[in-house]
Design a protein around this motif. Structure first.
Motif, mmCIF file in Angstrom:
data_model
loop_
_atom_site.group_PDB
_atom_site.id
_atom_site.type_symbol
_atom_site.label_atom_id
_atom_site.label_comp_id
_atom_site.label_asym_id
_atom_site.label_seq_id
_atom_site.Cartn_x
_atom_site.Cartn_y
_atom_site.Cartn_z
ATOM 1 N N LEU A 90 0.829 -1.210 0.000
ATOM 2 C CA LEU A 90 0.000 0.000 0.000
ATOM 3 C C LEU A 90 0.864 1.261 0.000
ATOM 4 N N ILE A 91 1.895 1.270 0.839
ATOM 5 C CA ILE A 91 2.751 2.457 0.939
ATOM 6 C C ILE A 91 3.514 2.695 -0.364
ATOM 7 N N VAL A 92 4.091 1.638 -0.915
ATOM 8 C CA VAL A 92 4.854 1.774 -2.158
ATOM 9 C C VAL A 92 3.942 2.195 -3.303
ATOM 10 N N ALA A 93 2.728 1.651 -3.326
ATOM 11 C CA ALA A 93 1.776 2.033 -4.375
ATOM 12 C C ALA A 93 1.406 3.505 -4.258
ATOM 13 N N ILE A 94 1.192 3.962 -3.025
ATOM 14 C CA ILE A 94 0.845 5.363 -2.797
ATOM 15 C C ILE A 94 1.969 6.281 -3.265
ATOM 16 N N LEU A 95 3.201 5.811 -3.153
ATOM 17 C CA LEU A 95 4.346 6.616 -3.581
ATOM 18 C C LEU A 95 4.451 6.726 -5.098
ATOM 19 N N GLY A 96 3.570 6.003 -5.800
ATOM 20 C CA GLY A 96 3.526 6.130 -7.247
ATOM 21 C C GLY A 96 4.351 5.112 -8.005
ATOM 22 N N VAL A 97 4.819 4.070 -7.340
ATOM 23 C CA VAL A 97 5.591 3.032 -8.026
ATOM 24 C C VAL A 97 4.673 2.236 -8.937
ATOM 25 N N ASN A 98 5.167 1.836 -10.097
ATOM 26 C CA ASN A 98 4.383 1.075 -11.061
ATOM 27 C C ASN A 98 3.767 -0.162 -10.407
ATOM 28 N N VAL A 99 2.492 -0.443 -10.738
ATOM 29 C CA VAL A 99 1.755 -1.520 -10.090
ATOM 30 C C VAL A 99 2.411 -2.877 -10.326
ATOM 31 N N LEU A 100 3.066 -3.078 -11.468
ATOM 32 C CA LEU A 100 3.737 -4.347 -11.730
ATOM 33 C C LEU A 100 4.909 -4.553 -10.770
ATOM 34 N N ILE A 101 5.648 -3.486 -10.513
ATOM 35 C CA ILE A 101 6.762 -3.553 -9.566
ATOM 36 C C ILE A 101 6.225 -3.762 -8.153
ATOM 37 N N VAL A 102 5.128 -3.084 -7.834
ATOM 38 C CA VAL A 102 4.506 -3.218 -6.515
ATOM 39 C C VAL A 102 4.126 -4.669 -6.240
ATOM 40 N N LEU A 103 3.438 -5.290 -7.199
ATOM 41 C CA LEU A 103 2.967 -6.655 -7.000
ATOM 42 C C LEU A 103 4.122 -7.656 -6.982
ATOM 43 N N THR A 104 5.080 -7.478 -7.887
ATOM 44 C CA THR A 104 6.234 -8.374 -7.902
ATOM 45 C C THR A 104 7.014 -8.281 -6.589
ATOM 46 N N GLY A 105 7.230 -7.051 -6.121
ATOM 47 C CA GLY A 105 7.902 -6.862 -4.841
ATOM 48 C C GLY A 105 7.117 -7.453 -3.691
ATOM 49 N N GLY A 106 5.787 -7.323 -3.757
ATOM 50 C CA GLY A 106 4.944 -7.893 -2.707
ATOM 51 C C GLY A 106 5.047 -9.401 -2.645
ATOM 52 N N ILE A 107 5.093 -10.046 -3.811
ATOM 53 C CA ILE A 107 5.237 -11.510 -3.858
ATOM 54 C C ILE A 107 6.559 -11.931 -3.214
ATOM 55 N N ILE A 108 7.618 -11.250 -3.588
ATOM 56 C CA ILE A 108 8.952 -11.592 -3.057
ATOM 57 C C ILE A 108 9.008 -11.349 -1.547
ATOM 58 N N PHE A 109 8.489 -10.200 -1.098
ATOM 59 C CA PHE A 109 8.545 -9.849 0.319
ATOM 60 C C PHE A 109 7.742 -10.843 1.155
ATOM 61 N N ALA A 110 6.510 -11.146 0.709
ATOM 62 C CA ALA A 110 5.672 -12.101 1.445
ATOM 63 C C ALA A 110 6.323 -13.482 1.444
ATOM 64 N N GLY A 111 6.934 -13.859 0.323
ATOM 65 C CA GLY A 111 7.590 -15.161 0.247
ATOM 66 C C GLY A 111 8.780 -15.263 1.177
ATOM 67 N N VAL A 112 9.573 -14.202 1.254
ATOM 68 C CA VAL A 112 10.750 -14.199 2.132
ATOM 69 C C VAL A 112 10.329 -14.337 3.594
ATOM 70 N N ILE A 113 9.286 -13.577 4.002
ATOM 71 C CA ILE A 113 8.804 -13.679 5.387
ATOM 72 C C ILE A 113 8.306 -15.091 5.664
ATOM 73 N N GLY A 114 7.581 -15.660 4.685
ATOM 74 C CA GLY A 114 7.073 -17.018 4.848
ATOM 75 C C GLY A 114 8.188 -18.047 4.982
ATOM 76 N N LEU A 115 9.275 -17.859 4.245
ATOM 77 C CA LEU A 115 10.420 -18.772 4.338
ATOM 78 C C LEU A 115 11.121 -18.635 5.687
ATOM 79 N N ILE A 116 11.255 -17.410 6.177
ATOM 80 C CA ILE A 116 11.950 -17.169 7.436
ATOM 81 C C ILE A 116 11.173 -17.729 8.627
ATOM 82 N N ASP A 117 9.838 -17.526 8.640
ATOM 83 C CA ASP A 117 9.059 -17.987 9.803
ATOM 84 C C ASP A 117 8.584 -19.429 9.668
ATOM 85 N N GLY A 118 8.931 -20.080 8.563
ATOM 86 C CA GLY A 118 8.597 -21.491 8.411
ATOM 87 C C GLY A 118 7.250 -21.763 7.771
ATOM 88 N N SER A 119 6.555 -20.716 7.355
ATOM 89 C CA SER A 119 5.269 -20.935 6.688
ATOM 90 C C SER A 119 5.457 -21.628 5.350
#
Length: 431
Positions: A238-267
């Protein structure tokens, strides 16, 4: 084939068939699942290709595939696919549950839809895109509906309503840019005019949402625990999107970020993360195919003169200044219903609207606002629009089930009609 200036009414037959199959069948049988949208659009597309016997089949297929491959259509499909992957990955690592529980702990159920609508308004007006807002907020709306007795269709309609608010008003929205430029007025002047026209609709929408959800309750009566780390993927998106970053970059970054957290916490393990992303993409494949076929069908209709016919039909009936304003509203409405793309509908009708406005002394600030208001109105209502298809795909419900709850888009149109009838706003001088 050379299109004639007055167009061809018969060219609209595929669109009529699509609407009758998709919506008409459901009305007659009382079960809208009897005619899946993908089957309806394939049948209508086949009719479109079969028409115009004077043209070679190879040429008609070429026109159809160019419509399928239009940059806006392809971009929409890519957004659908990435949105599906992000939604599934975020859900699998617990982001949806954590975000929803955070909201439930802060707001009573009776204010959740009002809050969701206002957040959608804020995000869309700052980032300037309804699609970006929809794909960011829809998973949260889905989670809220699952944890309360609020209908899923209402939650998805609320997301669309908030998204269309900013799409219509934002200074960086492509529709604002297109409407202001085609009418030769500044975006700031257009914004001021437009804002006062639509503000009552937003207020009334918030009131309606509060009234109809005032008796809502949460299904699970327990303390809502949440891990703030799991909320971060959505907050970041939401914050990155509000800053005007392209939606494709926003979603791709979101996938990577959520995946990294999931890998770290064992999800997730590496394999399960990939499988989650794949499942999210698969979930959106049907909707993506529908969008492609709609693009091709519209391409054929436009090539055969259907859009030209609609534009000429409206302009030939204008007799007065008020009629000119209604004519501009009718032009962009018909264009959006036909193309299911508010930006394209404004670009198509903008030059013609400018000529009408000049001839009948309609202030360019008003004509620009009318174009954007009615394009946004119909874009938030038509069940085959990109925004509706996106939330329906993510929520696994029919787009038609969302339509009865489309309060803001409908009120947006009502506000536009009232503004024309009463001559609001009144300008001191044309600019």
């Amino acid at each position: 084939m050379t299109q004639q200036s007055k167009g061809n009414a018969f060219a609209l037959l595929p669109l009529l068939i699509f609407v009758l199959l998709f919506i008409g069948t459901g009305i007659v049988t009382q079960d809208f699942s009897n005619m899946p949208i993908n089957v309806a659009v394939i049948i209508a597309s086949a009719v479109a290709i079969a028409m115009n016997h004077k043209e070679k089949l190879s040429k008609k297929i070429e026109v159809f595939t160019k419509g399928v491959g239009h940059e806006n259509i392809i971009l929409m499909v890519i957004i659908f696919v990435l949105a599906g992957a992000f939604s599934e990955v975020a859900k699998g690592m617990g982001a949806v549950d954590a975000t929803v529980n955070l909201g439930l702990s802060l707001l009573p159920a009776s204010l959740l839809m009002v809050g969701l609508f206002l957040i959608g308004c804020f995000i869309s007006i700052t980032m300037g895109t309804s699609m970006g807002t929809v794909v960011a907020l829809a998973p949260i709306g889905i989670g809220i509906a699952e944890q309360t007795d609020i209908p899923m269709a209402l939650a998805m309609a609320t997301v669309i309503g908030g998204a269309m608010f900013g799409d219509n008003l934002s200074m960086i929205s492509d529709t604002t840019i297109a409407s202001a430029r085609t009418q030769n007025t500044s975006m700031s002047d257009k914004f001021k005019t437009n804002f006062f026209i639509v503000l009552p609709g937003a207020i009334v929408t918030a009131i309606i949402l509060w009234i109809i959800t005032s008796a809502s309750h949460v299904n699970v009566l327990e303390e809502y625990s949440y891990n703030i780390v799991k909320v971060l993927p959505y907050l970041t998106v939401l914050i990155v999107a509000i800053l005007g970053v392209n939606v494709l970059i926003v979603l791709t970054g979101g996938i990577i970020f959520a995946g990294v957290i999931g890998l770290i916490d064992g999800s997730y393990t590496g394999t399960s993360l990939i499988q989650a992303a794949s499942q999210g993409i698969i979930n959106m494949e049907d909707i993506a195919i529908v969008a492609l076929f709609i693009g091709g069908m519209i391409g054929i209709i436009q090539y055969n003169g259907g859009i030209d016919y609609l534009l000429n039909f409206v302009t030939s009936r204008i007799k007065s200044k008020k009629g000119a304003e209604f004519g501009i509203a009718g032009l962009v409405s018909i264009a959006d219903i036909s193309t299911a793309n508010n930006t394209i509908s404004i670009i198509m009708t903008g030059p013609l609207a400018k000529n009408i406005a000049s001839e009948y002394q309609v202030d360019p600030r008003k004509s620009a606002s009318i174009l954007d208001v009615f394009a946004a109105c119909w874009q938030g209502v038509v069940p085959y629009g990109g925004q509706m298809l996106a939330v329906a795909g993510l929520a696994s419900i029919s787009p038609l089930s969302i339509m009865p709850y489309s309060f803001y888009p409908i009120l947006l149109g009502i506000c536009g009609i009232v503004a024309i009838l009463i001559g609001f706003p009144r300008f001191k001088s044309n600019s």
